[in-house]
Scaffold this motif. Structure first.
Motif, short mmCIF file in Angstrom:
data_model
loop_
_atom_site.label_atom_id
_atom_site.label_comp_id
_atom_site.label_asym_id
_atom_site.label_seq_id
_atom_site.Cartn_x
_atom_site.Cartn_y
_atom_site.Cartn_z
N LEU A 187 9.14 6.52 -5.49
CA LEU A 187 7.99 6.51 -4.58
C LEU A 187 7.71 5.09 -4.12
O LEU A 187 7.96 4.13 -4.85
N THR A 188 7.17 4.97 -2.90
CA THR A 188 6.80 3.65 -2.41
C THR A 188 5.56 3.16 -3.15
O THR A 188 4.94 3.91 -3.90
N ARG A 202 2.64 2.51 -1.93
CA ARG A 202 1.49 3.32 -1.50
C ARG A 202 1.46 4.65 -2.25
O ARG A 202 0.43 5.07 -2.76
N GLN A 203 2.65 5.30 -2.32
CA GLN A 203 2.71 6.61 -2.98
C GLN A 203 2.43 6.50 -4.47
O GLN A 203 1.83 7.39 -5.06
N ASN A 204 2.88 5.38 -5.06
CA ASN A 204 2.59 5.15 -6.47
C ASN A 204 1.09 5.07 -6.70
O ASN A 204 0.56 5.71 -7.62
N ILE A 205 0.41 4.27 -5.88
CA ILE A 205 -1.02 4.08 -6.07
C ILE A 205 -1.78 5.38 -5.79
O ILE A 205 -2.76 5.71 -6.45
N ALA A 206 -1.27 6.16 -4.82
CA ALA A 206 -1.95 7.39 -4.43
C ALA A 206 -1.74 8.54 -5.41
O ALA A 206 -2.44 9.55 -5.35
N PHE A 207 -0.77 8.37 -6.33
CA PHE A 207 -0.35 9.49 -7.19
C PHE A 207 -1.51 10.24 -7.85
O PHE A 207 -1.65 11.45 -7.70
N LYS A 225 -8.63 4.52 0.09
CA LYS A 225 -8.66 3.99 -1.28
C LYS A 225 -7.42 3.12 -1.54
O LYS A 225 -7.51 2.05 -2.15
N VAL A 226 -6.25 3.63 -1.07
CA VAL A 226 -5.01 2.87 -1.30
C VAL A 226 -5.08 1.53 -0.56
O VAL A 226 -4.68 0.50 -1.10
N ASP A 227 -5.61 1.55 0.66
CA ASP A 227 -5.76 0.30 1.40
C ASP A 227 -6.63 -0.70 0.65
O ASP A 227 -6.31 -1.87 0.52
N GLU A 228 -7.75 -0.18 0.13
CA GLU A 228 -8.67 -1.03 -0.65
C GLU A 228 -7.95 -1.67 -1.84
O GLU A 228 -8.07 -2.86 -2.09
N LEU A 229 -7.19 -0.81 -2.56
CA LEU A 229 -6.53 -1.29 -3.78
C LEU A 229 -5.42 -2.27 -3.46
O LEU A 229 -5.22 -3.25 -4.17
N LEU A 235 -1.42 -7.20 -2.09
CA LEU A 235 -0.07 -6.82 -1.66
C LEU A 235 -0.16 -5.98 -0.38
O LEU A 235 0.58 -5.02 -0.22
N GLU A 236 -1.08 -6.36 0.52
CA GLU A 236 -1.35 -5.54 1.70
C GLU A 236 -0.09 -5.18 2.49
O GLU A 236 0.07 -4.06 2.92
N GLY A 237 0.81 -6.16 2.68
CA GLY A 237 1.95 -5.92 3.56
C GLY A 237 3.09 -5.14 2.92
O GLY A 237 4.04 -4.79 3.58
N LEU A 238 2.99 -4.88 1.61
CA LEU A 238 4.16 -4.37 0.90
C LEU A 238 4.06 -2.89 0.52
O LEU A 238 4.85 -2.39 -0.25
N GLY A 239 3.07 -2.20 1.13
CA GLY A 239 2.81 -0.81 0.74
C GLY A 239 3.97 0.13 0.90
O GLY A 239 4.08 1.10 0.16
N ASN A 240 4.86 -0.15 1.86
CA ASN A 240 5.95 0.80 2.10
C ASN A 240 7.24 0.42 1.39
O ASN A 240 8.28 1.03 1.60
N ARG A 241 7.18 -0.60 0.54
CA ARG A 241 8.38 -0.95 -0.23
C ARG A 241 8.48 -0.07 -1.46
O ARG A 241 7.53 0.56 -1.88
N TYR A 242 9.68 -0.10 -2.05
CA TYR A 242 9.88 0.58 -3.32
C TYR A 242 9.72 -0.42 -4.46
O TYR A 242 9.92 -1.62 -4.25
#
Lengths: 339, 294
Positions: free
Chosen positions: A89-90, A92-97, A112-116, A122-129
């Motif tokens: 999971l990316t 973002r997906q990790n945090i959203a789990f 919520k994920v944006d806030e976290l 790590l704002e720019g890295l949400g779509n990384r693995y």
């Protein structure tokens, strides 16, 4: 949320990991479980989380008996030493789990994920693995993932253990600041006394499945309750309590404990001082350490400030007098680690 | 000034020539002994026989090729081969995953023996496998006699082919999955549980997704092995066209009838399918690594 641990014991085969532990953790605190490996600190943390079931005793979280609750029902956040991120999971997906499991609406989850992501910088890295991040970044993601579900208690198992020294120091300071912002009751496990002192409000020192002492970093350091605490937290000289050495102490006690920076070096004999020979001078940077030979070949270390060192004008081979400002003895030597 | 300019020019061209020479040297440098041996060996062992097969079948001309390739017997043989192999591989996709899971996660007496036994289909000569299966699944065999009263014949029918393919493809899934499962940290499962997931959700959302690519890879490997299986099937099936005749056995039957052209055509079809499968396996493996970029 507060945590009360009541007579909790746990055995793994013949190994007594926890022996009738009693502990109260106050709401909003940041507590360190400190001890050597095998002291039971991780087992205690996992028992609070519900990842281990205690053999006896009870665990009360926020006034509710949680002893027999599943991990999922305890409303805790857990951070592992090796991050344990979901690799497929990316970020973002990790945090959203946790939020997705709780079926929050997608819009709220995104917000919520944006806030976290902003909180862990790590704002720019949400779509990384996860594999594309550094160790320190991964641990921050693991923290954000645990915080996303707004747990009542945050539990961290050696959270900085897998990181290199520099990142570890940065992340410690960051965790402290984060706790001051978020105020969630947090318990972290560490074997590094410096880390415990720097981050925690309160330290629980553990050894061989027992709690040795609970106190603020200052209490633990200045008023160690046991020989183990004194020798595990901070440097210490341990001397046999031979009559005549540091004679201001009761001689009935078997050993005397003195911190290296609590030894005064004098050029002249003084009341309750002991003659010594300077064997070696070690430059530690900020401080100078002198290795001293006492009568009967006992060796002690004394730490001096640079100014004091210059003032004394010490050299190897020199004869000096040692006087302890503060020395302690304990009745419970059998549990101390003498190494 | 002009003179200087000129020397600079010549210097420049000689530089260029030097660079060119270096490039050629570099290219020649790459043709080292190991490279030569590798390419030579691959041509000799792999490419030459395959090329021979294709050339032979091409000489027939397209129409003749197509006629033989799509003849009724051939079509039925493909169907038996591919469909049976697919079902066998899919079933082993589930069973092999379960076996790999138990072998990695559970401790039990005899685990080492069972772990070693998984490789039996690799180690056993295929004719021996066929013999064993034919004995066990025939009407009087241990398992066959249980089904015989129900009117179900296993050996010497399509079911026999299926059993042989199950047998032969199992190790591929187990052995592809085992290392992946061993690498999987149990902490990841604990993390999911601590985030409120049930065991069922943990399985579907955390454990299974990273396992899918290796499972599919194993299924594809097992499938291509089952399609290519000859030795055990020829014993455990009757080889009757339109019933349990598989494509590789058909190739052999054609050869026995001195119909070399017919054999090569069906062989070529099998070859092309195998190549496509291999390509698919490679793509699957790439897909499985997509989030493992360092």
């Amino acid at each position: 949320m507060s945590i009360i641990i009541n007579q909790v014991s746990k055995k793994f085969g013949d190994f007594q990991a926890l022996d009738r532990i009693n502990l109260e953790i106050k709401e909003g605190g940041l507590v360190a479980l400190l001890g050597p490996s095998g002291s039971g600190k991780s087992t205690l943390l996992r028992a609070i989380a519900g990842l281990e079931t205690p053999d006896t005793g009870s665990i009360i979280i926020n006034g509710k008996d949680a002893t027999h609750l599943d991990v999922a029902q305890r409303n805790i956040g857990f951070v592992f030493q090796h991050y344990a991120l979901f690799k497929h999971l990316t970020i973002r997906q990790n945090i959203a789990f946790g939020l997705e499991i709780r079926k929050h609406p997608p819009k709220r989850i995104k917000q919520k994920v944006d806030e976290l992501l902003a909180l862990i910088q790590l704002e720019g890295l949400g779509n990384r693995y996860p594999a594309q991040l550094s160790g320190g970044q991964r641990q921050r993601v693991a923290l954000a993932r645990a915080l996303a579900v707004e747990p009542g208690v945050l539990l961290l198992d050696e959270p900085f253990g897998a990181l290199d020294a520099k990142v570890r120091k940065e992340l410690r300071a960051w965790l402290r600041r984060l706790h001051d912002e978020v105020h969630v009751t947090s318990v972290f496990v560490t074997h590094d006394q410096e880390e415990a002192m720097e981050v925690a409000d309160e330290i629980v020192v553990m050894n061989q499945g027992h709690i040795e002492q609970v106190g603020t970093p200052a209490e633990i350091y200045d008023h160690p309750a046991t020989a183990f605490v004194m020798s595990f937290v901070g440097e210490v000289n341990i001397l046999p309590g031979v009559a005549g050495l540091f004679c201001n102490l009761p001689t009935s006690q078997s050993h005397v404990y003195v911190r290296p920076h609590e030894l005064d070096l004098l050029h002249h004999e003084h009341e309750s001082s002991t003659p010594a020979t300077v064997k070696r001078i070690i430059h530690l940077g900020r401080e100078i350490q002198a290795e001293l030979a006492l009568p009967d070949d006992f060796v002690v270390f004394a730490n001096l400030s640079r100014e004091k060192f210059a003032e004394l004008n010490l050299e190897a081979g020199q004869q000096v007098f040692v006087k302890p400002q503060n020395a302690k003895s304990f009745a419970d030597l059998h549990r101390a680690v003498l190494s | 000034m002009a003179g200087n300019y000129l020397t600079e020019m010549t210097d420049f061209t000689s530089d260029k020539r030097l660079a060119k020479e270096n490039k050629i040297k570099q290219l020649l440098g790459k043709i080292s002994l190991p490279w030569t041996i590798t390419i030579g060996y691959l041509i000799l062992i792999l490419l030459l026989p395959i090329t021979a097969l294709i050339t032979k079948s091409i000489t027939l001309g397209f129409e003749e090729f197509w006629r033989i390739a799509t003849s009724e017997v051939a079509m039925s043989a493909y169907e038996v081969s591919f469909l049976t192999a697919l079902i066998a591989a899919l079933i082993n996709g589930v069973m092999g995953t379960l076996i790999a899971w138990v072998l990695v996660r559970y401790e039990f007496p005899g685990k080492k023996v069972i772990d070693a036994a998984v490789d039996l289909p690799f180690a056993l000569p295929t004719s021996v496998a066929g013999l064993v299966l034919a004995t066990v699944y025939s009407d009087k065999g241990w398992i066959g006699q249980l089904f015989a009263p129900l009117g179900i014949k296993i050996a010497f029918t399509r079911l026999g082919v299926f059993v042989a393919m199950l047998f032969i493809s199992l190790p591929f899934i187990v052995r592809t999955l085992q290392p992946v499962l061993q690498e999987m940290e149990s902490e990841v499962e604990e993390a999911a549980l601590s985030l409120g997931a049930s065991e069922w959700q943990t399985f579907w959302r955390v454990i299974l997704p990273p396992l899918l690519p290796p499972i599919l890879t194993g299924v594809a490997l097992g499938f291509s092995r089952a399609v290519g299986e000859y030795g055990s099937v020829v014993i455990v099936s009757s080889g009757i066209p339109f019933q349990d005749l598989i494509a590789p056995v058909l190739v052999f039957q054609r050869l026995e009838q001195y119909d070399v052209a017919g054999a090569t055509v069906i062989g070529t079809v099998l070859l092309i399918v195998s190549l496509v499968l291999l390509l698919l396996i490679n793509l699957l493996q790439q897909w499985g690594r997509r989030y493992a970029v360092k």
